[in-house]
Each structure stands twice: as structure tokens, then as C-alpha cells.
Design a protein around this motif. Structure first.
Motif, PDB file in Angstrom:
ATOM      1  N   ARG A  91      -0.537   8.008   8.206  1.00 37.70           N
ATOM      2  CA  ARG A  91      -0.684   7.374   6.912  1.00 37.70           C
ATOM      3  C   ARG A  91       0.139   6.089   6.946  1.00 37.70           C
ATOM      4  NH1 ARG A  91      -0.917   5.016   2.071  1.00 37.70           N
ATOM      5  NH2 ARG A  91      -1.429   6.361   0.315  1.00 37.70           N
ATOM      6  N   PRO A  92      -0.487   4.933   6.637  1.00 37.94           N
ATOM      7  CA  PRO A  92       0.322   3.716   6.601  1.00 37.94           C
ATOM      8  C   PRO A  92       1.306   3.752   5.434  1.00 37.94           C
ATOM      9  CG  PRO A  92      -1.897   3.277   5.790  1.00 37.94           C
ATOM     10  CD  PRO A  92      -1.894   4.691   6.293  1.00 37.94           C
ATOM     11  N   THR A  93       2.397   3.027   5.566  1.00 42.59           N
ATOM     12  CA  THR A  93       3.339   2.916   4.444  1.00 42.59           C
ATOM     13  C   THR A  93       2.727   2.021   3.368  1.00 42.59           C
ATOM     14  OG1 THR A  93       4.408   0.992   5.418  1.00 42.59           O
ATOM     15  CG2 THR A  93       5.347   3.157   5.961  1.00 42.59           C
ATOM     16  N   THR A  94       3.490   1.785   2.310  1.00 35.76           N
ATOM     17  CA  THR A  94       3.043   0.897   1.243  1.00 35.76           C
ATOM     18  C   THR A  94       4.171  -0.104   0.983  1.00 35.76           C
ATOM     19  OG1 THR A  94       4.056   2.151  -0.553  1.00 35.76           O
ATOM     20  CG2 THR A  94       1.910   2.894   0.192  1.00 35.76           C
ATOM     21  N   CYS A  95       3.912  -1.084   0.158  1.00 40.69           N
ATOM     22  CA  CYS A  95       5.001  -1.982  -0.241  1.00 40.69           C
ATOM     23  C   CYS A  95       6.034  -1.201  -1.043  1.00 40.69           C
ATOM     24  CB  CYS A  95       4.460  -3.150  -1.059  1.00 40.69           C
ATOM     25  SG  CYS A  95       3.389  -4.260  -0.107  1.00 40.69           S
ATOM     26  N   LYS A  96       5.550  -0.254  -1.838  1.00 43.44           N
ATOM     27  CA  LYS A  96       6.446   0.572  -2.660  1.00 43.44           C
ATOM     28  C   LYS A  96       7.470   1.303  -1.788  1.00 43.44           C
ATOM     29  CE  LYS A  96       7.571   2.431  -6.700  1.00 43.44           C
ATOM     30  NZ  LYS A  96       8.131   1.577  -7.760  1.00 43.44           N
ATOM     31  N   THR A  97       7.066   1.609  -0.532  1.00 41.64           N
ATOM     32  CA  THR A  97       7.979   2.281   0.390  1.00 41.64           C
ATOM     33  C   THR A  97       9.292   1.503   0.529  1.00 41.64           C
ATOM     34  OG1 THR A  97       6.006   2.943   1.639  1.00 41.64           O
ATOM     35  CG2 THR A  97       8.138   3.279   2.714  1.00 41.64           C
ATOM     36  N   TYR A  98       9.191   0.176   0.463  1.00 41.90           N
ATOM     37  CA  TYR A  98      10.350  -0.682   0.720  1.00 41.90           C
ATOM     38  C   TYR A  98      10.959  -1.244  -0.558  1.00 41.90           C
ATOM     39  CZ  TYR A  98       7.769  -0.233   5.016  1.00 41.90           C
ATOM     40  OH  TYR A  98       7.071   0.296   6.068  1.00 41.90           O
ATOM     41  N   ASP A  99      10.503  -0.736  -1.703  1.00 40.72           N
ATOM     42  CA  ASP A  99      10.933  -1.282  -2.992  1.00 40.72           C
ATOM     43  C   ASP A  99      12.262  -0.674  -3.423  1.00 40.72           C
ATOM     44  OD1 ASP A  99      10.922  -2.508  -5.516  1.00 40.72           O
ATOM     45  OD2 ASP A  99       9.873  -0.807  -6.416  1.00 40.72           O
ATOM     46  N   GLU A 100      13.269  -1.502  -3.519  1.00 38.13           N
ATOM     47  CA  GLU A 100      14.574  -0.997  -3.961  1.00 38.13           C
ATOM     48  C   GLU A 100      14.938  -1.464  -5.359  1.00 38.13           C
ATOM     49  OE1 GLU A 100      17.224  -2.093  -0.820  1.00 38.13           O
ATOM     50  OE2 GLU A 100      16.404  -0.567   0.529  1.00 38.13           O
ATOM     51  N   SER A 101      14.232  -2.481  -5.830  1.00 34.87           N
ATOM     52  CA  SER A 101      14.609  -3.067  -7.114  1.00 34.87           C
ATOM     53  C   SER A 101      13.728  -2.598  -8.267  1.00 34.87           C
ATOM     54  CB  SER A 101      14.524  -4.581  -7.010  1.00 34.87           C
ATOM     55  OG  SER A 101      13.185  -4.954  -6.730  1.00 34.87           O
ATOM     56  N   GLY A 102      12.678  -1.823  -7.964  1.00 32.84           N
ATOM     57  CA  GLY A 102      11.779  -1.378  -9.040  1.00 32.84           C
ATOM     58  C   GLY A 102      10.771  -2.428  -9.442  1.00 32.84           C
ATOM     59  N   LEU A 103      10.608  -3.474  -8.607  1.00 34.75           N
ATOM     60  CA  LEU A 103       9.662  -4.547  -8.935  1.00 34.75           C
ATOM     61  C   LEU A 103       8.227  -4.212  -8.531  1.00 34.75           C
ATOM     62  CD1 LEU A 103      11.499  -7.903  -8.125  1.00 34.75           C
ATOM     63  CD2 LEU A 103      10.467  -7.250 -10.306  1.00 34.75           C
ATOM     64  N   VAL A 104       8.043  -3.160  -7.727  1.00 35.11           N
ATOM     65  CA  VAL A 104       6.687  -2.812  -7.295  1.00 35.11           C
ATOM     66  C   VAL A 104       6.080  -1.785  -8.249  1.00 35.11           C
ATOM     67  CG1 VAL A 104       5.254  -1.897  -5.441  1.00 35.11           C
ATOM     68  CG2 VAL A 104       7.263  -3.281  -4.878  1.00 35.11           C
ATOM     69  N   LEU A 105       4.914  -2.112  -8.790  1.00 36.26           N
ATOM     70  CA  LEU A 105       4.144  -1.194  -9.629  1.00 36.26           C
ATOM     71  C   LEU A 105       3.028  -0.635  -8.756  1.00 36.26           C
ATOM     72  CD1 LEU A 105       4.719  -4.089 -11.376  1.00 36.26           C
ATOM     73  CD2 LEU A 105       4.122  -2.530 -13.229  1.00 36.26           C
ATOM     74  N   TYR A 106       3.149   0.636  -8.403  1.00 39.54           N
ATOM     75  CA  TYR A 106       2.256   1.240  -7.412  1.00 39.54           C
ATOM     76  C   TYR A 106       1.097   1.978  -8.097  1.00 39.54           C
ATOM     77  CZ  TYR A 106       0.746   4.521  -3.791  1.00 39.54           C
ATOM     78  OH  TYR A 106      -0.001   5.244  -2.896  1.00 39.54           O
ATOM     79  N   CYS A 107      -0.152   1.635  -7.738  1.00 42.21           N
ATOM     80  CA  CYS A 107      -1.337   2.221  -8.391  1.00 42.21           C
ATOM     81  C   CYS A 107      -2.213   2.963  -7.382  1.00 42.21           C
ATOM     82  CB  CYS A 107      -2.190   1.129  -9.020  1.00 42.21           C
ATOM     83  SG  CYS A 107      -1.305   0.050 -10.145  1.00 42.21           S
ATOM     84  N   ASN A 108      -2.742   4.095  -7.798  1.00 44.20           N
ATOM     85  CA  ASN A 108      -3.636   4.852  -6.931  1.00 44.20           C
ATOM     86  C   ASN A 108      -4.506   5.772  -7.777  1.00 44.20           C
ATOM     87  OD1 ASN A 108      -4.830   5.909  -4.624  1.00 44.20           O
ATOM     88  ND2 ASN A 108      -2.887   6.182  -3.554  1.00 44.20           N
ATOM     89  N   SER A 109      -5.466   6.443  -7.138  1.00 49.22           N
ATOM     90  CA  SER A 109      -6.338   7.390  -7.842  1.00 49.22           C
ATOM     91  C   SER A 109      -7.060   8.274  -6.831  1.00 49.22           C
ATOM     92  CB  SER A 109      -7.383   6.654  -8.678  1.00 49.22           C
ATOM     93  OG  SER A 109      -8.481   6.268  -7.865  1.00 49.22           O
ATOM     94  N   VAL A 110      -7.875   9.197  -7.314  1.00 54.35           N
ATOM     95  CA  VAL A 110      -8.692  10.009  -6.408  1.00 54.35           C
ATOM     96  C   VAL A 110     -10.155   9.569  -6.451  1.00 54.35           C
ATOM     97  CG1 VAL A 110      -7.170  12.021  -6.525  1.00 54.35           C
ATOM     98  CG2 VAL A 110      -9.064  11.818  -8.155  1.00 54.35           C
ATOM     99  N   SER A 111     -10.417   8.367  -6.979  1.00 54.55           N
ATOM    100  CA  SER A 111     -11.805   7.934  -7.174  1.00 54.55           C
ATOM    101  C   SER A 111     -12.544   7.659  -5.870  1.00 54.55           C
ATOM    102  CB  SER A 111     -11.839   6.671  -8.042  1.00 54.55           C
ATOM    103  OG  SER A 111     -11.252   6.932  -9.291  1.00 54.55           O
TER     104      SER A 111
END
Lengths: 478, 478
Positions: A303-323
Motif C-alpha cells: 500500500r503506498p503511503t499518503t501525504c497525510k502519513t507525513y503530516d505533523e501540523s494537521g494541515l492535511v485534510l485526508y479524504c477517502n471512500s469505498v465508492s
């Protein structure tokens, strides 16, 4: 052959063997037409039994990488040799925005209502990709266990069990979310919409990849945002230098990236790029909306990582779904909005009050019982096979100078044709023969990508599909 | 008694008789304590049989309008005599907007997660009001009939059958919608949100009733709108003179009204007012977003009309859902956006793509098979009885100078207490005893209605509820 130390990342021995051989084919250690060692010989060499090696060969054959010749053995297919070039990094036009895009999107979307049309245009998982019987069982179970059988309002933040499962799942991409970090939404675009509403106001400027998903482009337009389309590589995603330059102007209010198996390009940001992008955005204090809709559909070992993986400041808003994996019609998605949680909660409350109770519960159970991972394993395999077959067909039937992306996951091939081909015309001619494609023009607010098209391989490979791609090739050649 | 010509609008003879007697009680032709004619006498007089007349008396008794005295007969209850005054027309404050409202809303909303709390605060239909078994059957049916069992994306505009049924249903309020006029949404607030996005931009001014539903107020705030709260009568809704004056300033970009059985007031605009309001808005070319969420829950003989009934220019965007009648958790609503249809379609597409497929189908079938009308008949009766019982309890336990609205449908009583009572304090004290009320402050962006509260009668009447209202009365008297 260097097959003795099989790849550890594949769960099954035969897949490990297949992965090794595939790598050698891709690196042209094994060339098109080369004869592979016989099953018997490979068994002796590797110390595995016949059935394991045979299964590995079947696997490779099913992916069109090797082929049998009767009474002769296994050979490397000609496919790799005919592999087309990858599209070059985009160089988005700086011209005025185009306004006829809405009609085009609506038209292409309407094609899905006609069952006669072979839908190569839309990123919709074919029915055969969905675990319908299991979901139906889940639905009946949820009616039994939910208080009021799912007729009652869910809490505003969303189904508790679902949020816990999504939090657990974040481990797979190196995240460490808590259930309290997550808010459920009616699909991934709904999550993205709340994130944009939380971080921008009309007149603000958003930086995105180019080409970009038309739904995102349309959303920015309904919200009155200025869109800065940035150069994007068909393999590695957004160009970091371009992003840096854009950020330095201090005009960017928010950035939006489809970081894994991008729609429409199929590109994926390498882990290092993700890390670097997050650092950059933190430096300029610009929030990043990350759409990871396709992240679970990787063809590789991990599974590739995401930008959220490296987010320490809470600036990344991570979105996903099962669609794209389980059930588009359930409208179950989520967002981990980082430091924008309160704003997104308030938006969800005032825009929709709560999510659909019963479908959230069914998805939660599906994740909880390990059925999701199991289902994904099959889906990835099918999509991977489809991607190879579709690519191969394009290589066979389209002109030699065609370029096509090589996605390592997801649903899409981005096809770049000769400059003088207009894919809007191609769309018109193809639709008359009941094939729907997504013209490149849909993926930008500027008049560009007119010689490109997006092909979805969500439709199961078949002779019918091959015929349709052949037909497209014929139309292009005209 | 003038009962010979029974009301034609009630479907059953016994209800016709009951309606007539009720009217005489309300008009004080029959006064509290008056003895009613015996069943036998009334039979002779009206030419009906015993059981019909008995049933009419039972009906009136169940509504607390009459009571039996053993071995003596039926008497008019003392209730009407103790009836409290109706709140006066609001006179909204022009002060600065209040910013602590969000926290209050979130807090009151969280009360619903605690099953120990008697929820008089929220307009949520109690489980016992919902046809859960029938909906579950519908769910199983939908899994069988829907292609892909409801896992596939629905069309952007929404389930075709549902839109047809909603169009047919519009006849009940004098509308003549086509299925093509309608777009499905994830509930009524979702419809209202799209309508506001379609008609305004940040900084625009919206005219609404005052007090107003806190969800609508919060929505306007997330969208950066200026809110003009207009004087509203607890019986007849928004004051037309005030609306006219506001429109004449040319600053109003859109108007939003809950025209029937308003939340929180319970007020309903008379048909003439609706007609007049639409004419006014047409004259100033200002769109009207009409939230008709409670319109089907009338206590009287006929479904009230809507503003949309009188809309000839397409300026009325009509919103509704089944969240207060069938299944809040299904998130099934709709909008008939008039001339704003294309904008709303585009918004729905980019914010959510499509509605939940299976719950739309279940609701469509429920409407189609006439089950909805059947179910509504029962619901209206229960809510009507509740409204009388709750009102009667307030009259019994609250101070004499309390004012309370007399809704002719819906879920809410608006209670106005002595000026020196602060309902925020009352909330704090009540919640300690596990009763949740909605303080008046929630229903305005200004600091006002501090001596008011909204009571929902969606919770079935019981000794427990009576005890809690008695408790509230005690707290108020302190």
C-alpha cells in the motif's frame, strides 16, 4: 535466473515467483520471445513443487506477460516490446478559462444511463467487481442489530464503528488516526467539498494537478475559486518545483492532490515527493486536501503511503471512500480534516445533518470482519490484469506514436495521441458506435489536452472490450 | 347541536362527527364542563348507529377534549378553559450577531446520544412513529429488484421512480410538478444548502423568519451570509408588511421560509399570505427557498398549500424530505428548484455525485404503494394527540402568564415565559435531571428569545413525559 531469493512482500509463494519473473521481464533481463525455463527445471532450481511453479506461470499468463506455445513451453509475450511511451509532463496552458466544460461533463455522464454503450469513459467499478451478495447479507444483519433498523439519525460525526475501522485501516498507509479524527461523508467528493468550503472563500486560488478530475474542476467553479493548474508527470504526479514556485507567490490558499493512482493520469507521488510536498506546504502554511480515493487499489506489493502519513501540523485534510472498491451507491466516505475538524463538522451538520445510517453500518462491519482486505486482494488482481490487457490492446491497435501512462494502481489510463487528433471529435464518432471515452478537454479548465483521452479499465476485460478498443484505434488512425 | 351536516373533508364518518364537536368546543359553543348528549340521543338525532357515535366520542376523549364521568356520561374537558395565550409576534433585535451559538447547538445535539435523557429538545420522530418493519421489507425488496442491489451509482438527478412519486404527491398541496423538475438530496437541509449555494454568494443578505431553525442559521453563517430576521407571528408566520419593507430596500438576495408548521414556532402561513408573499417576491425578483419539511403533518382536514403552489415564475425553490415522517436515517429528500434547476444539479454533482441508491428506492416504493398516505394518517393522529397532551401539561404545570403556540401540525410548541426567566439557565438545570429542552437563544443570531424555549412533541406522550414537563414547570416557578 535470479529467482532464488523470492520477493518477501507477496503473501503467496507462487506470487513471489511470478513477481520476480515479471521484474526480469520489465527490466528486459528476459526479452520478448525468450523461452522460459520449463516448469520441471524451475522446480529443481528453486526447490519448490510443481504446482507452485505452474501456478506462477498461470499467473503471468493471465497477465499477458508470458504465453504458452503448444508442445513447446512458455515464452515471454511480445507485449513489453510493443509497450508505448509514457506521456510527457504536462505544461498547462495559461489561457482563459473555458466555459463549455459543464455540458461536456453532463453529456459524457449521461452515457452511463444507456446500457448499450461500452463505458470506457467513467471510473465506475463494474458490478462484477463488487461483493454484492456479502453486502446484502451485511444489510440484513444491520437491519437486525441497529436500533430502529437504521431509520434513526446517525450522530453528526458519523457511525462510531466505521470511524474506528477507518482509523485502524490508516495503519496500512502509515497513518495513526483516531476515530475522533474522522468525520463520515456521503462519498469522497462530498468530503472534498466540505474541505474546500472549510478552507476557502470565493476568489481564493487553489493549486491542483493538471490534468485533473473534472468533478474537482467543476466543484472549484461552483465555489468561485481561481484554479492554478500545475505541471504534472504521468508517473510521479505534480512537479514539486512548480508547486514551490506557485507557493512562493503567496497567492495559493489551498492545494488539492490525488496523490495515489491519480485520476485521470494514473500517476502516483513517490513517498519522497509526498514528504517534500507536505514540508513545502507547511512552510507556506497552506492546507493540503488529499484525495486518496484509489490508494487501496495498488498493483504492487505494498500500500503506498499518503501525504497525510507525513503530516505533523494537521494541515492535511485526508479524504477517502469505498465508492471505487465496495459500493458506489452506498455513498460512504470520510475525511480526517486535521486542524480543520471543527469547521468540517459544522459544515456537515448544516449541509446534511448526518450520513445514511444503514450503509455506514454495513461498510463498518465489512471492514471489521476482514472482508474488506480479502475483497481488495481480488479487486487489485482483476484491475491489474485489466490494466495490462487494455494497455496491450492500445499498443496493438493505436498508432505507434501514441503515449500511454503506466499506472501502478487505480482505474485509469491516460492516452496521448498525435497532436492533430481531436478527442472531442473522436468522442462524437465513438459514441455513434456505442463506445464512450472521456476526452482530454474534460480534465482542464483551459482549452488543452485536446489530443488526449482517459480510458477507464474498471470494465472487465472481454472480447467485446477488445473489439471496442480496436474500433477506437481505427477511428484514431482515420 | 349543529351536527347534522357533518364535515365532508374527513374520510370517516366518526371523524366527521368528532371534527364538528371539536369545532363547537373550540368556539366555546360547548363550554368546559358542559355535558354532551348521550350516545343514544346523538344516534337518534343524527341517524347514525351506536358504534359510529361511540367511536367519535372515543376520538375526542383520546384528544383530551372530552372526558367521561362514571355513570354520568361525557363532558367537555377543562382543558380549553386553561388554554394559555399565544406568543406575540416577534420583534427581532437589531443588535450585533452572537458567536457562542455553535457551542450551544452542538451541546443540545449531543444530548440525543444519551439514552437516559428525555429529549424534548430535538425534532426527532420517536422510533414508535416510524414504520420500521414495513421499511425493512422494502429494503429486502429493493435489494432484489435493483440492479447491483443498490451498490451502483444512482443517476445524478436521483431515482426516477422517487421523482415520479414526489411529482404525483405535489397534487396534495396543489402543485403540478413533473419528475424532471425534481432533484433528490440527502435530506431537506441538504436541499436547502444547495438552494442557498445556488442563489447567494458570501456577503449577500437573506431574509428569514424569527425565531428560525438553528440549522438554517448555522448554514447561513458557514456561508458568510448576512441574516435579516423578520417579525413573525406565532400563528400566521412571517409578517408580510415587514417582508415588503425589507424587500423594498433592495438588499435582500434570497428569502427562506418554513411556511407550514414552522420550526420552532409552529406557525403556518395562511394560503392568502403565501400567495401574497410569492407575488411580492416576484415583484422584487427575489428567489424564495421554501422548506416544507412539516407540511404533510397537518392536524386539520386538509393538506395546507405551499408557496410553490402559487409560483408561476419559477422563483420558488421547494425543499422537502421524509426525515420527519418515515426515516431520518435514510437521508432521502428532494428539491424542486424552479428556474435554478441547472445550478442545483451542478452543485449536487460536484458536492455528492449522487444520492444513496437503496434508501431512495425504498422510499419510492413506499410512496408508490400508498403506504405513505396510510402511515401519515396514523402519524398525524399521534402527533395531534401529543400536541394536545403536551399543551395541556404546560397549561397545568407552568405559570399562568406563560404563552404557548397552537400549531396545527408538525412537531413543535414555542413557549414564551416571563421576561425574567432565562431558558439557558433552565436548560442547565433541566439537563441535570435528564430533561433536554431547546433554549430560545438557539433560534436567533442575536441575543434574544432568552425567555423562550422550543418543546418537541415527537416523543410519545406518557406518564414519564408528563412528569418531566411537571419538573420543567417546577424549575420555571423557582
Amino acid at each position: 535466473m535470479e529467482l532464488k531469493q523470492a520477493s518477501k512482500s507477496e503473501p503467496y509463494l507462487y506470487l513471489q515467483i511470478a513477481a520476480r519473473i515479471e521484474k526480469q521481464i520489465m527490466n528486459e533481463v528476459l526479452k520478448a520471445g525468450d523461452k522460459l525455463p520449463s516448469v520441471r527445471m524451475l522446480c529443481r532450481e528453486l526447490g519448490h513443487n510443481m504446482s507452485t511453479v505452474t501456478q506462477a506461470y498461470y499467473e503471468l499468463e493471465s497477465r499477458s506477460l508470458i504465453e504458452t506455445r503448444p508442445r513447446s513451453g512458455y515464452y515471454v509475450s511480445v507485449l513489453p516490446k510493443k509497450r508505448l511511451a509514457v506521456p510527457e509532463t504536462s505544461n498547462p496552458s495559461a489561457g482563459a478559462a473555458l466555459h463549455s466544460q459543464d455540458d461536456l461533463i453532463a453529456r459524457v455522464h449521461q452515457d452511463s444511463a444507456n446500457p448499450k454503450i461500452t463505458l470506457l469513459s467513467l471510473g465506475v467499478p463494474h458490478k462484477s467487481l463488487l461483493p454484492i451478495a456479502k453486502l446484502n447479507k451485511g444489510m440484513i444483519q444491520a437491519m437486525r442489530t441497529l436500533d430502529g433498523s437504521g431509520t434513526s439519525y446517525d450522530q453528526v460525526q458519523g457511525n462510531d464503528k466505521l470511524r474506528r475501522e477507518v482509523a485502524k485501516w490508516s495503519l496500512s498507509w502509515g497513518g495513526d488516526l483516531n476515530s475522533t479524527d474522522i468525520i463520515t461523508t456521503a462519498g469522497c467528493m462530498n468530503a472534498v467539498a466540505y474541505c474546500l468550503l472549510a478552507t476557502t472563500k470565493p476568489g481564493d486560488t487553489i493549486a491542483i494537478e493538471s490534468p485533473a478530475y473534472f468533478g474537482i474542476l467543476q466543484l472549484t467553479q461552483t465555489m468561485g475559486l481561481n484554479v492554478l493548474e500545475l505541471p504534472t508527470n504521468a508517473t510521479t504526479g505534480i512537479e514539486l518545483e512548480a508547486l514551490k514556485k506557485a507557493l512562493a507567490t503567496n497567492k495559493i490558499k489551498v492545494c488539492l492532490l490525488v496523490s495515489n493512482f491519480n485520476n485521470p493520469c494514473g500517476s502516483s507521488m513517490p513517498a519522497e515527493h509526498k514528504k517534500e510536498a507536505v514540508k513545502l506546504l507547511e512552510h507556506f502554511n497552506v492546507p493540503l486536501i488529499e484525495d486518496d480515493l484509489y490508494g487501496d487499489l495498488y498493483f504492487g506489493a505494498n500500500r503506498p503511503t499518503t501525504c497525510k502519513t507525513y503530516d505533523e501540523s494537521g494541515l492535511v485534510l485526508y479524504c477517502n471512500s469505498v465508492s471505487k472498491t465496495l459500493a458506489p451507491g452506498y455513498r460512504v466516505g470520510w475525511v480526517a480534516p486535521g486542524k480543520f475538524k471543527e469547521q468540517v463538522m459544522r459544515l456537515k451538520f448544516s449541509h446534511a445533518l448526518s450520513s445514511t445510517t444503514i450503509t455506514s453500518e454495513v461498510v463498518a462491519d465489512f471492514l471489521k470482519n476482514g472482508r474488506y482486505e480479502n475483497h481488495l486482494r481480488k479487486t487489485r488482481q482483476i484491475l491489474y490484469n485489466n490494466s495490462l490487457k487494455y494497455s496491450s490492446a492500445i499498443a496493438n491497435y493505436f498508432p505507434e506514436n501514441t503515449r500511454v501512462s503506466r499506472p501502478e494502481g487505480g482505474y485509469f489510463l491516460w492516452v496521448e495521441l498525435n497532436k492533430n487528433v481531436n478527442t472531442l471529435d473522436l468522442y462524437e464518432r465513438a459514441i455513434k458506435q456505442n463506445v464512450s471515452i472521456a476526452p482530454g478537454r474534460m480534465f482542464s479548465l483551459k482549452q488543452q489536452f485536446d489530443n488526449c483521452l482517459r480510458l477507464s479499465f474498471g470494465l472487465q476485460w472481454s472480447d467485446e472490450v477488445e473489439k471496442k478498443i480496436k474500433l477506437l484505434g481505427l477511428l484514431v488512425n482515420k
